[in-house]
Scaffold this active site. Structure first.
Site, mmCIF file in Angstrom:
data_model
loop_
_atom_site.group_PDB
_atom_site.id
_atom_site.type_symbol
_atom_site.label_atom_id
_atom_site.label_comp_id
_atom_site.label_asym_id
_atom_site.label_seq_id
_atom_site.Cartn_x
_atom_site.Cartn_y
_atom_site.Cartn_z
ATOM 1 N N SER A 143 47.479 13.646 10.058
ATOM 2 C CA SER A 143 46.577 14.437 9.221
ATOM 3 C C SER A 143 47.219 14.693 7.869
ATOM 4 O O SER A 143 48.392 14.358 7.650
ATOM 5 C CB SER A 143 46.238 15.762 9.902
ATOM 6 O OG SER A 143 47.348 16.629 9.789
ATOM 7 N N LYS A 144 46.442 15.328 6.990
ATOM 8 C CA LYS A 144 46.901 15.493 5.604
ATOM 9 C C LYS A 144 48.228 16.245 5.510
ATOM 10 O O LYS A 144 48.972 16.065 4.560
ATOM 11 C CB LYS A 144 45.829 16.212 4.786
ATOM 12 C CG LYS A 144 44.692 15.273 4.447
ATOM 13 C CD LYS A 144 43.829 15.824 3.322
ATOM 14 C CE LYS A 144 42.682 14.862 3.048
ATOM 15 N NZ LYS A 144 41.398 15.509 3.019
ATOM 16 N N ARG A 145 48.505 17.095 6.503
ATOM 17 C CA ARG A 145 49.757 17.855 6.383
ATOM 18 C C ARG A 145 50.980 16.936 6.536
ATOM 19 O O ARG A 145 52.099 17.310 6.188
ATOM 20 C CB ARG A 145 49.788 19.023 7.363
ATOM 21 C CG ARG A 145 50.093 18.683 8.769
ATOM 22 C CD ARG A 145 49.817 19.845 9.716
ATOM 23 N NE ARG A 145 49.565 19.332 11.039
ATOM 24 C CZ ARG A 145 50.500 19.100 11.931
ATOM 25 N NH1 ARG A 145 51.753 19.367 11.648
ATOM 26 N NH2 ARG A 145 50.195 18.616 13.117
ATOM 27 N N HIS A 146 50.799 15.719 7.065
ATOM 28 C CA HIS A 146 51.917 14.791 7.193
ATOM 29 C C HIS A 146 52.129 13.977 5.920
ATOM 30 O O HIS A 146 53.189 13.403 5.714
ATOM 31 C CB HIS A 146 51.661 13.820 8.351
ATOM 32 C CG HIS A 146 51.537 14.502 9.672
ATOM 33 N ND1 HIS A 146 50.341 14.597 10.341
ATOM 34 C CD2 HIS A 146 52.445 15.154 10.430
ATOM 35 C CE1 HIS A 146 50.528 15.266 11.472
ATOM 36 N NE2 HIS A 146 51.788 15.628 11.545
ATOM 37 N N GLY A 147 51.098 13.909 5.090
ATOM 38 C CA GLY A 147 51.162 13.089 3.876
ATOM 39 C C GLY A 147 49.774 12.532 3.635
ATOM 40 O O GLY A 147 48.802 13.009 4.207
#
Ligand code: GLU
Length: 488
Positions: free
Chosen positions: A260-264
């Site tokens: 998800s976006k929190r990983h990149g």
């Protein structure tokens, strides 16, 4: 079905996800390998979550990755239209067919009634499936409900279809990636195929479209496996040939959670904005589930196509290693011809005044700074000292280098000698070598310490590109100005 026809069917509720890009690639490769057709269909039945911007993003991203489709919304084809919202007049006929054959029924339950059923199931700690309350309503009962203003949704009758085409409640299919899969269809529940507002649901529209578009193989993420059982039953109930299915493992983040976006970045266009090359991206996603037989991981799509076999795709999940992607991207950056790279880097240099450099100087700057780039965007922070008269000195360069007595002495000597040097690459190379040797032999200062002082004064940093190249690009005047300033 002799012709291989595969498709991807993204829902435009976001920019093209890197996982969808992988699904698209595997479909594309499968089509290529089998002289088949690769089809793009836009599944925009959920009008609230759909936007033209996302549709454009899907088109642009797939094109940038080189995954061109043979049939699709823009290029057309024999089985169009290829956008679901333009196909709404096609679906009712098939809904009616299922109603007539008894494989579907009208359901008048209100959202509140359904919520109540769900709550009861939760309280009784059982998995929820629809109660089939409306399965056997009489015409009179239906008329009464209609007169109350209720509009029916249409549900698919799982048990009826299962009984008609299979010996038990277990439905089995041969997945071309995962092997045999099965499920007890009693657990599926009679799902809605047409909402009370007349709109088809995903599971229904997808079957009609895949059937009418003569899709031979449905290759998609394993999150769709439970849908596949439902879809097989609809194919059968409508007398359509059932395509072959292949489900790909999921792509997980390095911490094994859903990417998800929190990983990149997760959208292809975000990766591109960050300075990833589409060649690297496509090469990287190919390796999420597939391994080249010769172990050589760097490959173009054409090379991958030669080696690709759908049956060899790993059925397990793959980890999205951003570091590996970066490494691969760095590799691809190194291969770019200099003139092309100069153009590609420009969007990342907008904060600098490129007119300060001649084309020759700009070429040189790119040549001496490209080596460590893993992202195109790395260039932004790699080159500030090539611009402007003054340079910002890093605290580290100030404390560890410029504030030392040695640096003062080295720089004073540098300024006094360098003012007489011919400022060209060959000569600078020679003079700097002599300068270092002098400081080593007569004062005992290590060559790297000598160079640190010069580098810190002129670039404000303790490391960076080749020093001769930097001096040459900056020119004598600017270089000596900065050295003098550092002395002060
Ligand atoms: N629109 C569906 C999705 O984006 C397509 C799934 C399928 O390939 O059938 O997940």
């Amino acid at each position: 079905m002799s012709e291989v026809r595969v498709r991807i069917a993204p829902s435009p509720s976001g920019n093209l996800h890197i996982g969808t890009a992988r699904t698209a690639l595997f479909n594309y490769l499968f089509a290529k390998k089998n002289n088949g057709k690769f089809i793009l269909r836009i599944e925009d039945t959920d009008a609230d979550r759909t936007s033209q911007e996302y549709i454009d993003n899907i088109f642009d991203s797939l094109k940038a990755l080189g995954l061109n489709w043979d049939e699709g919304p823009d290029v057309g084809g024999p089985y169009g239209p290829y956008t679901q919202s333009e196909r709404f007049d096609i679906y009712p006929k098939y809904v009616q067919k299922l109603l007539d054959s008894g494989f579907a029924y009208e359901c008048f339950c209100t959202p509140e009634e359904l919520e109540q059923e769900k709550q009861e199931a939760t309280e009784a700690k059982r998995a929820y499936v629809y109660s089939k309350k409306c399965e056997n309503l009489t015409e009179e009962q239906k008329a009464k409900l209609r007169s109350e203003g209720r509009k029916p949704a249409i549900r698919f009758n799982i048990a009826k279809a299962q009984k008609a085409f299979h010996d038990s409640s277990i439905l089995e299919f041969d997945d071309i990636v995962k092997g045999k899969l099965h499920m007890d269809t009693n657990l599926l529940g009679d799902f809605v195929i047409q909402k009370s507002n007349g709109a088809p649901t995903y599971n229904f529209a997808v079957v009609i479209d895949d059937a009418l578009m003569k899709i031979s193989h449905v290759i998609r993420g394993e999150d769709h496996i439970s849908n596949t059982y439902k879809q097989i039953l609809i194919f059968e109930a409508l007398g359509f040939e059932v395509p072959k299915f292949g489900h790909l493992g999921m792509i997980l983040a390095p911490d094994r959670s859903k990417l998800s976006k929190r990983h990149g970045a997760t959208a292809v266009s975000d990766f591109v904005k960050q300075g990833y090359l589409t060649d690297a991206l496509i090469n990287f996603v190919a390796l999420l589930g597939w391994s080249p037989s010769d172990g050589e991981e760097i490959k173009t799509v054409d090379q991958i196509a030669q080696d690709f076999r759908i049956g060899e795709i790993s059925s397990s999940n793959s980890i999205f290693e951003y570091d590996k992607l970066k490494w691969m991207n760095g590799h691809y950056i190194k291969q770019i011809p200099i003139e092309q790279l100069k153009q590609m880097l420009k969007p990342y240099l907008t904060k600098y005044d490129l007119t300060e450099l001649t084309d020759e100087q700009y070429t040189k700057m790119v040549e001496i700074t490209r080596e460590p780039l893993t992202l195109l965007s790395d260039i932004t922070d790699a080159v500030p000292y090539f611009f402007g008269k003054d340079v910002q000195i890093d605290p580290e360069a100030q404390e560890k280098t410029l504030d030392t007595d040695v640096a003062q002495d080295v720089l004073k000597d540098f300024v006094s000698k360098a003012k007489d040097w011919d400022w060209n690459e060959e000569n600078l190379h020679e003079k700097l070598a002599d300068f270092r040797a002098f400081w080593k032999e007569s004062v005992g200062i290590k060559p790297k310490v000598t160079m640190w002082a010069i580098r810190a004064a002129i670039t404000g940093r303790t490391c960076g590109a080749d020093m001769v190249g930097i001096l040459e690009i900056l020119g004598k005047e600017k270089s000596l100005y900065r050295a003098n300033k550092a002395i002060k």
